[in-house]
Design a protein around this motif. Structure first.
Motif, PDB file in Angstrom:
ATOM      1  N   UNK A  78       0.794  -1.243  -0.106  1.00  0.00           N
ATOM      2  CA  UNK A  78       0.052   0.109  -0.066  1.00  0.00           C
ATOM      3  C   UNK A  78       0.957   1.403   0.159  1.00  0.00           C
ATOM      4  N   UNK A 120       2.566   4.476   0.938  1.00  0.00           N
ATOM      5  CA  UNK A 120       2.820   5.265   2.211  1.00  0.00           C
ATOM      6  C   UNK A 120       4.225   5.619   2.072  1.00  0.00           C
ATOM      7  N   UNK A 141       9.891   5.754   5.808  1.00  0.00           N
ATOM      8  CA  UNK A 141       9.260   5.138   7.264  1.00  0.00           C
ATOM      9  C   UNK A 141       8.962   3.616   7.160  1.00  0.00           C
ATOM     10  N   UNK A 195      12.072   1.692   7.611  1.00  0.00           N
ATOM     11  CA  UNK A 195      12.634   2.227   8.794  1.00  0.00           C
ATOM     12  C   UNK A 195      12.021   1.052  10.088  1.00  0.00           C
ATOM     13  N   UNK A 247      -8.128   2.821   4.733  1.00  0.00           N
ATOM     14  CA  UNK A 247      -8.138   4.044   5.584  1.00  0.00           C
ATOM     15  C   UNK A 247      -7.027   5.147   4.998  1.00  0.00           C
ATOM     16  N   UNK A 294       7.911  10.835  14.712  1.00  0.00           N
ATOM     17  CA  UNK A 294       7.135  10.502  13.419  1.00  0.00           C
ATOM     18  C   UNK A 294       6.928   9.009  13.375  1.00  0.00           C
ATOM     19  N   UNK A 295       7.764   8.276  13.974  1.00  0.00           N
ATOM     20  CA  UNK A 295       7.403   6.855  13.726  1.00  0.00           C
ATOM     21  C   UNK A 295       6.401   6.544  14.782  1.00  0.00           C
ATOM     22  N   UNK A 334       3.280   7.382  13.041  1.00  0.00           N
ATOM     23  CA  UNK A 334       2.983   6.463  11.971  1.00  0.00           C
ATOM     24  C   UNK A 334       2.401   5.170  12.490  1.00  0.00           C
ATOM     25  N   UNK A 362      -1.385   5.634  13.741  1.00  0.00           N
ATOM     26  CA  UNK A 362      -2.112   5.742  12.502  1.00  0.00           C
ATOM     27  C   UNK A 362      -2.427   4.656  12.094  1.00  0.00           C
ATOM     28  N   UNK A 363      -1.660   3.564  11.933  1.00  0.00           N
ATOM     29  CA  UNK A 363      -2.050   2.085  11.344  1.00  0.00           C
ATOM     30  C   UNK A 363      -2.560   1.019  12.449  1.00  0.00           C
ATOM     31  N   UNK A 364      -2.667   1.258  13.533  1.00  0.00           N
ATOM     32  CA  UNK A 364      -2.760   0.523  14.658  1.00  0.00           C
ATOM     33  C   UNK A 364      -4.046   0.886  15.538  1.00  0.00           C
ATOM     34  N   UNK A 394      -9.461   1.639  12.566  1.00  0.00           N
ATOM     35  CA  UNK A 394      -9.005   1.431  11.382  1.00  0.00           C
ATOM     36  C   UNK A 394      -8.884  -0.468  11.155  1.00  0.00           C
TER      37      UNK A 394
END
Lengths: 203, 203
Positions: A147, A149, A153, A156, A201, B185-186, B189, B192-194, B198
């Motif tokens: 997906x 993104x 990031x 990482x 999302x 930032x991580x 990130x 956002x995904x968890x 969502x």
DNA sequence: TTGACAAGGGACCGTTCGTTCTCTATAATG
DNA sequence: CATTATAGAGAACGAACGGTCCCTTGTCAA
């Protein structure tokens, strides 16, 4: 002849430096384990520090030859299974190759004392893998396999946990099998959450 | 009096050991930086190795007092913002507290030579944070703040990248600000995904 | 005031460190 | 064959190491 001896000295130095550190290694032990007398070593290296510098030169050169140029990158995987297999293959090599393990341990030990070791450690442990997988993930996004993104990031978030477990293997080799299994489980976990099909999302 | 001197010796030993390693540190320098003569040190410690062992004892005791018991855990965050704030607060402390930084560097340097350092290193760098956040994430899932998933795997995926950047700060302190920004930032990130909202791709 | 004791100073010990010196064996070069 | 360069052996070097000994000082209790 001379080249062989020199290489054997370097190999033994890598072995001992990676276990006991530069300061914790002495020339007598080093040469004794090669079956020679310490004075003979000075026919090949002018000092203990020269051995260290040569070793670092080689490690830096090796790193750049192996990971320095973009064209040396592995091919972009064609599927998520291929990504997992490629990852596990890379990890297996890096964890089981004795010389690579020693290089990592050496960089770990000496990173606070030597500036060049410090810089190489950051590349080895962090930015190198990150940049590599940034390119891979960007390519896989283009192919619709991941997906969309921020690929950096994502790289990482992907490489750092794997790197942590590689360090665990270096520290406690008896845990290698467990660590490898955990890496595979993590890779599957990661893939599950980042497949292109599970895009819902996004804005 | 005696206690003060002993503590100052230990503090200086931690300082030097964490920079140059055990083998790379000598008693003369250590005592000289305290303004005493080396023979005086032996009124407080019977040997260099005794200093090392006392230091390790203290580090182990401190770790268990700080992270050993479940009731010492931070409270489960009530929101994702709170999780982020708590994480950043913890990271900031661990990266800026000089003594903690030195402990990490010491464990990093000596992990291959000393078994107790090795074990403590694994706790510090890997399993400690992981167990802590496993509990936190399990609690947040119960509260519906995180989508249901394996809390241990989620904790590993969360803490390992953060830990990698903490190591970067230890290695290259001038990159601390950048690393802190990257951690934040991580975390965003990751959140956002968890988030629980969502959840679409669950079976 | 005296005795006991903890704590620091300074000289010194034996060992080990990295390194150098001198000598010999070997092998390639003219 | 003579020569020269190379690599190793072995003894020895000075410096630095961790550690000990003995002496002095300050402190506190009896």
């Amino acid at each position: 002849m001379a080249k062989d001896t020199k290489d054997m000295i370097l190999a033994t130095a890598l072995d001992m430096f990676s276990q006991n550190g530069y300061a914790g290694t002495n020339i007598r032990e080093l040469t004794a384990s090669l079956g020679m007398v310490k004075s003979s070593l000075y026919k090949h290296f002018e000092s203990k520090e020269a051995i260290w510098n040569t070793l670092l030169d080689e490690m830096i050169a090796y790193y750049h030859a192996r990971f320095g140029s973009p064209e040396r990158l592995p091919p972009i995987p064609e599927s998520l299974d291929e990504l997992r297999e490629m990852t596990m293959r890379m990890v297996s090599v890096t964890v089981h190759d004795e010389k690579i393990v020693k290089v990592r341990k050496l960089l770990t030990i000496e990173q606070f004392r030597d500036e060049r070791a410090r810089d190489l450690a950051t590349k080895h442990f962090l930015t190198g893998l990150e940049e590599m997988f940034t390119r891979i993930f960007a390519g896989m996004m283009d192919k619709g396999l991941l997906r969309r993104d921020d690929p950096a990031m994502l790289a990482f978030a992907y490489t750092a946990p794997i790197s942590a477990l590689i360090h665990l293997c270096d520290r406690e080799p008896e845990k290698t099998d467990g660590a490898m299994a955990k890496i595979e489980a993590f890779v599957r976990f990661f893939i599950k959450d980042n497949t292109a099909s599970s895009v819902e999302s996004e804005s």
